[in-house]
Design a protein around this motif. Structure first.
Motif, PDB file in Angstrom:
ATOM      1  N   ARG A 458      35.760  34.795  38.568  1.00  0.00           N
ATOM      2  CA  ARG A 458      35.117  34.487  39.657  1.00  0.00           C
ATOM      3  C   ARG A 458      35.284  32.873  39.925  1.00  0.00           C
ATOM      4  O   ARG A 458      35.349  32.671  41.238  1.00  0.00           O
ATOM      5  CB  ARG A 458      33.796  34.790  40.024  1.00  0.00           C
ATOM      6  N   VAL A 461      39.050  32.363  41.185  1.00  0.00           N
ATOM      7  CA  VAL A 461      39.729  32.939  42.473  1.00  0.00           C
ATOM      8  C   VAL A 461      40.248  31.986  43.509  1.00  0.00           C
ATOM      9  O   VAL A 461      41.355  32.214  43.834  1.00  0.00           O
ATOM     10  CB  VAL A 461      38.437  33.634  42.887  1.00  0.00           C
ATOM     11  N   ASP A 508      35.342  40.029  34.625  1.00  0.00           N
ATOM     12  CA  ASP A 508      34.981  38.660  35.273  1.00  0.00           C
ATOM     13  C   ASP A 508      34.687  37.773  34.038  1.00  0.00           C
ATOM     14  O   ASP A 508      35.149  36.717  34.055  1.00  0.00           O
ATOM     15  CB  ASP A 508      33.794  38.995  35.989  1.00  0.00           C
ATOM     16  N   PHE A 531      38.010  39.403  46.966  1.00  0.00           N
ATOM     17  CA  PHE A 531      37.140  39.389  45.808  1.00  0.00           C
ATOM     18  C   PHE A 531      35.878  38.648  46.147  1.00  0.00           C
ATOM     19  O   PHE A 531      35.303  37.547  46.431  1.00  0.00           O
ATOM     20  CB  PHE A 531      37.487  38.312  44.654  1.00  0.00           C
ATOM     21  N   PRO A 533      32.506  37.141  46.303  1.00  0.00           N
ATOM     22  CA  PRO A 533      31.536  36.883  45.080  1.00  0.00           C
ATOM     23  C   PRO A 533      30.349  37.370  45.014  1.00  0.00           C
ATOM     24  O   PRO A 533      29.637  37.199  44.066  1.00  0.00           O
ATOM     25  CB  PRO A 533      31.633  35.208  45.086  1.00  0.00           C
TER      26      PRO A 533
END
Length: 741
Positions: A458, A461, A508, A531, A533
């Protein structure tokens, strides 16, 4: 000692018993092949659909069928007694024995008689009750209980049986099976001739005709039901079917699923008492007494969830394919019925508290569901049992904190992950953690652990997508936060379709490179990854710990996170997450009208990465992959093949990459991970892992391919702890590495 302590001691003792593991392991290895051969030319799915319909209808109308069966059987001369409890059944048989002056009884195999502990009761009353089924007789002589519903003495070796028989006949016998059978026949023959009563069970009871059907591989059942002047059949209410034609599908499935044979040696159908010749030369009509046993069955029938368990035909195929049962056998379950279905039956026949600990033995691989002849979703029933146990007993303080406070709170969850990443450094060697201290030591027992990534997916990204974060004007998050879905944008007309990516915890925070590989493959196909979050844990830990509320909260959180305009598909590289998102969310939110349709819409978009890519690329033909000559073997994860039905697609993608596929033996057998299971029962997990690693090594492959981050953790950690350098790769990583630029 607590029940949990007793259970763990029993597990340790069972794993230390090499004879037990050898006997169960050999049968388990041979079973699937024998079963497949027995079902050749048969449509198993159609057969079990018929059985589920027959047994499901019978369960729904149990009382009416019981009344009809009683009328039909009585009309043909049988005496029928309805026993509400085990004690009532025992008392009836005792009173009948007293009336007839019975002091010697022979019995054929009957799990119902085991359930009510009939032998012990009769012996206390001065009545000799002798088991005549070979396996049951062995156990009676050795003072044991059945460890399997069909093959009660499967856990014993021929050497152990020879010892038991030698003690009985007072002379040393060899372990030659024909010799042992001959001795048993000699010893039991006189018991048949002396018996004044015979007791049996029944596999099926037909309401239409009052017929009981008995299926056996030994002639003892026919001797038990014909020689003595009185025959008592103990029949659970779940054995009822409506019509005589309902017998056929069960006759076809039971032997094939139980022992891998097309039909049993003996199929006996008894409709009313029949004339019998007696030693004095007279011919008299036998007495036939049928005890219809309830003992918790009507309670199960009235339960909207557990009534499905009444579709069981007692074939024990769920035990035969269970990786845990194959290691520890049935005695660790503590009661008469064993394995997954046995845990459920114990809850109703012996009380929920007696099943509260043994339900933890279920690994959650869901293999039993694929093989069940009655189409019972045993894993779902185990999950519901866990929920009820958790509701009754409560979760531990640590469990409540993790499920109710940490997992739903994204910021707290991620901050704790970062703390753990710092704490692991003293124990980290390269990419692996090989030892952990104190109470965490069990986590690295038999396997290394991957280190938590320095930078989770994350946080990669925005760099990966090379675009700024934006704020969408979407509904508020359930915890009041607005969405800031970093790393995605709304494409203009004509731009590639938007595909949501659900990472899952392992991708992740442990394997972010796997998320990057998914991104590269999707981009290669002209698709835009999104994606959100706000996504968090899929909720499977909460599901498996029985916390429905915590799981439902996570489900709502993730559904809202992915309700973005234009998102046509939601992809995940984890089959456990895919199964949870697609199926568990529907169960969790079905009773909530406000969320039911949103859950269905969400679940309808979820796809596993490999199946999605195979469909989008014509099984890899459109990917422009660089050829590779590596010899690779493939591991089918439990949720991938067993729950999602995905097996051929990843293999097609591997072939498209030019890899040489070397199938291992038992490619779809569990690796032993099961999330927290590998911490709760590390010995069981390690034994299952050892068997899997042996199959991988025997394949001669240069690489192991798979599609589950959990299996990646377990298998790569197992190989590392054993000093094996075999690389383990997710299909997404293999494809990403082989893409032509």
């Amino acid at each position: 000692m607590s029940k949990k302590g007793i259970l763990k001691n029993n597990v340790s003792d069972a794993l230390a018993n090499e004879n037990l593991r050898g006997a169960l392991g050999r049968f388990g290895d041979a079973y699937t092949g024998a079963r497949e051969k027995a079902y050749a030319g048969k449509d198993f799915e159609e057969l079990r659909r018929q059985i589920a319909a027959i047994k499901g209808a019978a369960a729904a109308n149990m009382e009416l069928l019981a009344q009809r069966f009683t009328q039909s059987a009585r009309a043909r001369g049988a005496k029928v007694y309805r026993a509400r409890t085990a004690q009532e059944a025992r008392n009836y048989i005792k009173q009948l024995a007293d009336e007839k002056g019975v002091r010697k009884i022979v019995k054929s195999k009957s799990m119902a008689s085991e359930e009510i502990h009939l032998n012990e009761f009769l012996n206390q009353q001065g009545i000799e009750a002798v088991e005549t089924d070979l396996g049951e007789w062995i156990l009676q002589l050795s003072g044991q209980k059945p460890s399997h519903m069909v093959m009660p003495a499967i856990h014993m070796t021929r050497g152990e049986v020879a010892d038991v028989f030698s003690d009985e006949v007072k002379r040393r016998l060899s372990a030659d099976i024909p010799e042992l059978v001959r001795v048993a026949r000699e010893q039991l023959r006189k018991k048949f001739l002396e018996a004044q009563m015979g007791i049996s069970g029944a596999n099926i009871a037909v309401a239409e005709t009052g017929t009981i059907v008995i299926m056996t591989n030994e002639g003892n059942a026919r001797l038990t039901t014909t020689l003595p002047p009185v025959h008592v059949a103990i029949v659970g209410l779940e054995k009822l079917v409506e019509k005589f034609t309902d017998v056929k599908p069960i006759l076809e499935a039971l032997p094939r699923s139980a022992t891998g044979q097309k039909i049993t040696s003996y199929v006996t159908m008894i409709t009313g008492p029949t004339p019998a010749a007696y030693p004095d030369g007279t011919i008299q009509e036998k007495e036939l007494h049928i005890v219809l046993l309830d003992n918790g069955r009507t309670e199960m029938q009235s339960d909207p969830v557990f009534k499905e368990a009444l579709q069981c035909i007692r074939c024990a195929s769920c035990l035969n394919v269970c990786p845990v049962f194959q290691l520890v056998g049935g005695h660790v379950y503590g009661h008469i019925y064993t394995g997954g279905i046995g845990t459920i039956l114990t809850a109703f026949f012996n009380g929920f508290q007696n099943a509260s600990d043994i339900q933890n033995l279920c690994l959650g691989c869901e293999r039993c569901k694929r093989f069940c002849s009655g189409s019972i979703d045993i894993p779902r029933l185990i999950r519901e049992l866990r929920r009820r146990v958790a509701a009754e007993n409560g979760l531990s303080g640590m469990q409540k904190f993790a499920l109710e406070k940490v997992l739903p709170n994204r910021k707290l969850f991620h901050s704790l992950i970062k703390t753990a990443r710092t704490a692991q450094k003293p124990f980290q060697k390269g990419p692996m953690v090989r030892h952990l201290p104190m109470f965490l030591a069990g986590c690295t027992e038999g396997r290394s652990l991957p280190a938590i990534a320095a930078k989770p997916f994350r946080d990669r990204v925005d760099d990966l997508f090379n675009i700024p974060s934006q704020v969408d004007s979407k509904p508020e998050h359930p915890n009041g936060q607005h969405y800031k879905p970093a790393g995605h944008h709304t494409p203009a007309a004509g731009h590639p379709a938007r595909v949501g990516f659900f990472a899952g915890c392992l991708t992740d925070f442990v394997y972010p490179q796997l998320g990057e590989a998914v991104y590269k493959v999707l981009k290669h196909l002209g698709l835009t990854m999104v994606f959100p979050p706000e996504q968090s844990c899929c909720g499977v830990p909460a599901v498996y710990m029985g916390s429905r509320d915590a799981a439902a909260k996570l489900a709502r959180q993730n559904i809202v996170a992915f309700e973005l305009d234009g998102m046509e598909q939601i992809i995940t590289a984890c089959p456990t997450c895919a199964h949870t998102l697609k199926q568990q969310y529907l169960e969790l939110l079905d009773a909530d009208p406000a969320w039911r349709e949103r859950a269905r819409a969400f679940a309808g978009k979820v796809r596993h990465f490999s199946a999605f890519v195979a469909a989008q690329s014509e099984n890899g033909k459109l990917l422009k992959l660089k050829p590779s000559n590596l010899r690779v073997t493939y591991h089918d994860s439990c949720h991938m093949k067993g729950c999602l039905g995905i097996s051929e697609e990843p293999r097609a993608l591997l072939y498209a990459a030019g890899l040489q596929l070397a199938e291992m033996e038992g490619s779809d057998r569990c690796c032993g991970f099961g999330g927290s299971y590998s911490v709760k029962f590390p010995q069981i997990s390690q034994c299952i892992l050892d068997k899997k690693l042996a199959a991988i090594e025997a394949s001669g492959a240069q690489m192991l391919a798979l599609d589950c981050p959990g299996c990646l953790l377990q298998l790569s950690g197992g190989l590392d702890s054993r000093g094996k350098a075999l690389p383990v790769k997710h299909t997404a990583e293999i494809l990403a590495q082989n893409l032509s630029t």
